[in-house]
Design a protein around this motif. Structure first.
Motif, PDB file in Angstrom:
ATOM      1  N   GLU A   1       0.825  -1.211   0.000  1.00 38.66           N
ATOM      2  CA  GLU A   1       0.000   0.000   0.000  1.00 38.66           C
ATOM      3  C   GLU A   1       0.854   1.253   0.000  1.00 38.66           C
ATOM      4  OE1 GLU A   1      -3.198   0.561  -0.155  1.00 38.66           O
ATOM      5  OE2 GLU A   1      -3.925  -1.509  -0.180  1.00 38.66           O
TER       6      GLU A   1
ATOM      7  N   LEU B   1       3.387   1.929  -1.572  1.00 40.39           N
ATOM      8  CA  LEU B   1       3.937   2.280  -2.896  1.00 40.39           C
ATOM      9  C   LEU B   1       2.845   2.525  -3.927  1.00 40.39           C
ATOM     10  CD1 LEU B   1       6.938  -0.218  -3.158  1.00 40.39           C
ATOM     11  CD2 LEU B   1       7.013   2.208  -2.567  1.00 40.39           C
ATOM     12  N   HIS B   2       1.609   2.628  -3.500  1.00 39.93           N
ATOM     13  CA  HIS B   2       0.522   2.842  -4.453  1.00 39.93           C
ATOM     14  C   HIS B   2       0.503   4.250  -5.025  1.00 39.93           C
ATOM     15  CE1 HIS B   2      -2.417  -0.743  -3.791  1.00 39.93           C
ATOM     16  NE2 HIS B   2      -1.154  -1.128  -3.898  1.00 39.93           N
ATOM     17  N   TRP B   3       1.446   5.087  -4.562  1.00 39.26           N
ATOM     18  CA  TRP B   3       1.581   6.407  -5.179  1.00 39.26           C
ATOM     19  C   TRP B   3       2.229   6.307  -6.568  1.00 39.26           C
ATOM     20  CZ3 TRP B   3       6.631   7.346  -6.346  1.00 39.26           C
ATOM     21  CH2 TRP B   3       7.598   6.645  -5.613  1.00 39.26           C
ATOM     22  N   LEU B   4       2.835   5.162  -6.848  1.00 40.82           N
ATOM     23  CA  LEU B   4       3.409   4.967  -8.185  1.00 40.82           C
ATOM     24  C   LEU B   4       2.295   4.991  -9.225  1.00 40.82           C
ATOM     25  CD1 LEU B   4       5.909   2.027  -7.495  1.00 40.82           C
ATOM     26  CD2 LEU B   4       6.529   4.391  -8.040  1.00 40.82           C
ATOM     27  N   PRO B   5       2.533   5.608 -10.374  1.00 43.67           N
ATOM     28  CA  PRO B   5       1.486   5.637 -11.405  1.00 43.67           C
ATOM     29  C   PRO B   5       1.219   4.247 -11.964  1.00 43.67           C
ATOM     30  CG  PRO B   5       3.537   6.543 -12.255  1.00 43.67           C
ATOM     31  CD  PRO B   5       3.738   6.343 -10.780  1.00 43.67           C
ATOM     32  N   HIS B   6      -0.048   3.939 -12.218  1.00 47.14           N
ATOM     33  CA  HIS B   6      -0.390   2.665 -12.841  1.00 47.14           C
ATOM     34  C   HIS B   6       0.288   2.584 -14.215  1.00 47.14           C
ATOM     35  CE1 HIS B   6      -3.672   0.882 -10.292  1.00 47.14           C
ATOM     36  NE2 HIS B   6      -3.437   2.053  -9.687  1.00 47.14           N
TER      37      HIS B   6
ATOM     38  N   THR C   1       3.495   1.437 -14.269  1.00 49.80           N
ATOM     39  CA  THR C   1       4.933   1.435 -13.978  1.00 49.80           C
ATOM     40  C   THR C   1       5.533   0.052 -14.179  1.00 49.80           C
ATOM     41  OG1 THR C   1       4.646   3.219 -12.369  1.00 49.80           O
ATOM     42  CG2 THR C   1       6.673   1.934 -12.239  1.00 49.80           C
TER      43      THR C   1
END
Length: 772
Positions: A120, A122-127, A129
């Motif tokens: 959770e 690391l969910h700031w990573l853009p989909h 990636t």
């Protein structure tokens, strides 16, 4: 002469189709389909399978005529040879279809990563990636060269099927067969438009049949194998998908959660059937399936790009083979760059919601884009079949589509009908990009024309040098045939001289067939390696022309993805009586396969020189390989060669062997000598005495090689290492073995070990008796 040796049989071709079809479609669309139309998803998948089957039939007929790699682009190019804009459009559309399909697979994999694997925090990573990272990694691996054997394809496909059967079995075990069937039958939907929409999206799942046709150049007996493999894979996948839908309709997860989960719903459903382990199994299987299918699609896209480059309809660099990696490097790079661009555009910059601009694309639109670029060329392939029947009515067709032109016309209508049910934004994007690329091609004008899409080389049998006997004539039907595979042209003269010596006394002068095999990487169309193979043949012919050779010989070149298979196939096709090749140093896996499965005896040579062979040294060993070697040595001795039998009494490791059996096998040799020597080891004794007497050293392959070392075992390897230091040429003889003999070979190390234990026990007993 240069020809290509095919390596894929039916089971491997079937596995290719099955493995390519089992990908993101079944793991992601099954949840979406059940959420929208319930059990009617089975109908949607069957409709997609039937439409795919019609076009697959057209592919099968074309593949039975043009048994080469290239798929739909090859078929339309051969049919519409003078319509460059049309063939360019088909090739470009297929390129976009394959790259779009890969982008869809990897983007779906990305959703599974975000849902089940990425923490959770690391969910700031853009989909997108992980999709981009996977695309770059796969592209790099394919550009640098990877190898996937037929057994690997079987293993991958088998693993995918096993995962799905675990999921299906979990559903039936959880609900019970009768309840599972009742739940399934109660959830049918009458939403016709919804069914057609799912059919359109599901079509991408069944396009894996094209991977079989695209590999026709590697498939054995493609006229029979390709249609059977395509039909078997489509039927099998359809049944498998239907069972998955039955399992999904029996989910413990509420329908609203399945609808919300969408592409990743299958993972949650598996958790309900099989617990956390089931979810982990499905997540691992889904990601693995998407990655492997993506790899196959990258290969297909780069193959299309390479062929278009050779045709002059793409930059010429696309067709060039990298000097270091032996792959169509720039074609793979272009395919990878296109995949990354599609993922970034559809998933990262313009997702279905929450993007930077009010442009909503996303995974569903990407699916529509990819499917559109597949359906449009397939409609043209159906039309090409009708035109091809009229244009070439007398051409031999290994498979014929029934009901032409009615069936292909139905295929055209069905393909176009599916296009109208795709997401219009995806279709519009595909049309817009297609129009732009067509304009670019018209402005560019294409590259220089070449005579044919696939390079062809002379397939006439060469005229043998030496006595000038032509290969294939009636005069050499009874000649002793020796196959000599060579990798380096400079080695060819020495191996021909050796082969001539080994073939003496067999119905006159032997016929020596020199073979050079050019390995074809997985990413490379075999046609592009024909020029390299031809250059190797010419180099060998040039090296042999400069030598004073009296033997009858021919030179043949082959291209193949499996060098050992090509050697074995040449031996079978040419009914070789003996294979003479180098001792395993750099490519042990090649010589291992040849030694174990050759249809005839094999002689492995090490340390050959230009000096003429005057005498043969042979150890006093035992076993079937040694006795077969002794038989060859006897034949040479009867032709006038001096033969020395060397019996070694090792003062260190090893056992003294009685030369009586060997001498008996050499009966009739006029000039026969027997030497008894003492040395620290058998290898040292054999080599030192051979150096003293001169000539070559012949030894049999070791029977305990499977226990000590997989190729030949300790004694031959030790002899080779010692002989290199002393400059003694060595021949290792391996006789062809039957299945019972191979089983006996496996048991021989156990017998030998037990025999040593008995001898030690006997020795201890004798010592005890003496002491007492």
């Amino acid at each position: 002469m240069v020809e290509h040796t095919r390596t894929l049989d039916f089971k491997t071709a079937f596995a290719i189709g099955l493995g390519t079809m089992i990908a993101a479609g079944i793991f992601s669309l099954s949840g979406t389909a059940v959420a929208e139309i319930g059990s009617s998803a089975v109908i949607a998948f069957v409709i997609a399978a039937v439409i795919a089957g019609i076009t697959a039939a057209a592919y099968s007929e074309f593949a039975s005529i043009y048994s080469e790699n290239g798929g739909g682009y090859l078929f339309t190019s051969r049919t519409f040879e003078d319509r460059q804009l049309l063939t360019y459009g088909i090739g470009m559309s297929l390129f976009l279809g394959y790259t779009g399909t890969t982008a869809f697979y990897l983007s779906t994999m990305d959703e599974w990563f975000f849902r089940f694997i990425i923490p959770e925090g690391l969910h700031w990573l853009p989909h997108g990636t992980t999709a981009v990272a996977a695309a770059v990694l796969l592209g790099t691996l394919n550009a640098r060269g990877t190898e996937e054997s037929g057994n690997f394809q079987l293993l991958v496909s088998g693993a995918k099927v096993a995962v799905l059967f675990a999921f299906i079995g979990g559903a039936f075990a959880f609900r019970g067969p009768s309840t599972a069937v009742s739940n399934f039958t109660a959830q049918f939907s009458t939403d016709l438009f919804g069914i057609l929409e799912i059919s359109a999206l599901a079509f991408i799942t069944f396009f894996g049949f094209s991977a079989i046709a695209a590999s026709a150049g590697e498939i054995i007996e493609p006229r029979k194998t390709v249609p059977r493999a395509i039909a078997a894979s489509i039927v099998s996948v359809t049944i498998l998908y239907a069972l998955v839908i039955v399992a999904m309709t029996n989910s413990t997860v509420p329908p609203e959660i399945i609808a919300r989960e969408g592409e990743t719903a299958m993972g949650e459903v598996a958790a309900g059937f099989l617990g956390p382990f089931g979810r982990s199994l499905i997540v691992a299987g889904a990601i693995f399936s998407m990655v492997s299918a993506s790899n196959a699609s990258i290969l297909a896209a780069s193959s299309i790009g390479s062929l278009m480059g050779r045709q002059g309809q793409a930059p010429r660099a696309f067709s060039r083979i990298h000097t270091r990696f032996n792959t169509p490097f720039w074609s793979v790079t272009a395919a990878t760059a296109t995949i990354v661009a599609l993922i970034v555009s559809f998933i990262m910059l313009f997702p279905a919601e929450g993007g930077f601009l009010p442009i909503n694309l996303g995974l569903t639109v990407l699916t529509g884009f990819a499917t559109f670029n597949l359906l449009l060329p397939l409609a043209v392939v159906n039309a090409a079949l009708i035109y091809h029947r009229r244009l070439y009515p007398d051409i031999e067709r290994g498979f014929r589509v029934p009901g032409v032109p009615v069936v292909p016309v139905f295929g055209i209508i069905a393909n176009i009908g599916l296009i109208t049910n795709l997401p219009m934004v995806g279709v519009g994007t595909g049309i817009g990009l297609t129009a732009i690329l067509l304009v670019v091609y018209v402005v560019w004008g294409g590259g220089k024309d070449i005579d044919e899409l696939v390079q062809r080389v002379d397939t006439q049998e060469p005229t043998a040098s030496g006595q000038g006997t032509e290969n294939g004539s009636d005069d050499d039907d009874d000649q002793f045939r020796i196959l000599v595979p060579v990798a380096r042209p400079s080695n060819a003269p020495e191996y021909i001289r050796l082969a001539e010596v080994l073939g003496t006394g067999h119905n006159g002068s032997p016929l020596i067939e020199v073979l050079t095999v050019t390995e074809v990487p997985e990413q490379t169309p075999h046609e592009t390696m024909a020029e390299i193979a031809t250059e190797r043949v010419e180099s060998i012919e040039s090296a042999l022309t400069e030598e004073d050779l009296s033997a009858d010989y021919t030179v043949e070149g082959r291209t193949c993805r499996d060098v050992a298979f090509a050697i074995l196939q040449a031996a079978r096709e040419d009914s070789a009586d003996l294979i003479v090749m180098g001792y395993p140093e750099e490519n042990e896996e090649i010589t291992t396969k040849v030694e174990y499965t050759a249809p005839c005896d094999v002689v492995f040579a090490s340390g050959l020189t230009e000096d003429p062979i005057s005498q043969i040294n042979i150890g006093a060993g035992g076993g079937p390989h040694h006795l077969a070697a002794a038989n060859l040595v006897r034949n040479m001795g009867e032709q006038g060669y001096s033969v020395n039998v060397i019996s070694v009494d090792p003062t260190g490791e090893g056992t003294t062997e009685d030369p009586a059996t060997t001498v008996s096998e050499l009966g009739g040799v006029p000039d026969l000598h027997v030497y008894n020597v003492s040395a620290a080891s058998i290898a040292e004794g054999l080599v030192s005495k051979s150096k003293e007497e001169g000539g070559i050293l012949m030894i049999g392959a070791s029977r305990d090689r499977r226990l000590r070392r997989w190729v030949f075992g300790s004694t031959p390897d030790s002899v080779i290492e010692r002989a290199k230091l002393d400059g003694v040429p060595v021949l290792v003889y391996a006789s062809s073995t039957s299945v019972p003999e191979r089983i006996e070979d496996y048991l021989f190390p156990i017998y030998r070990y037990l025999l040593k234990l008995r001898n030690r026990s006997q020795t201890s007993t004798d010592q005890s008796s003496v002491e007492s």
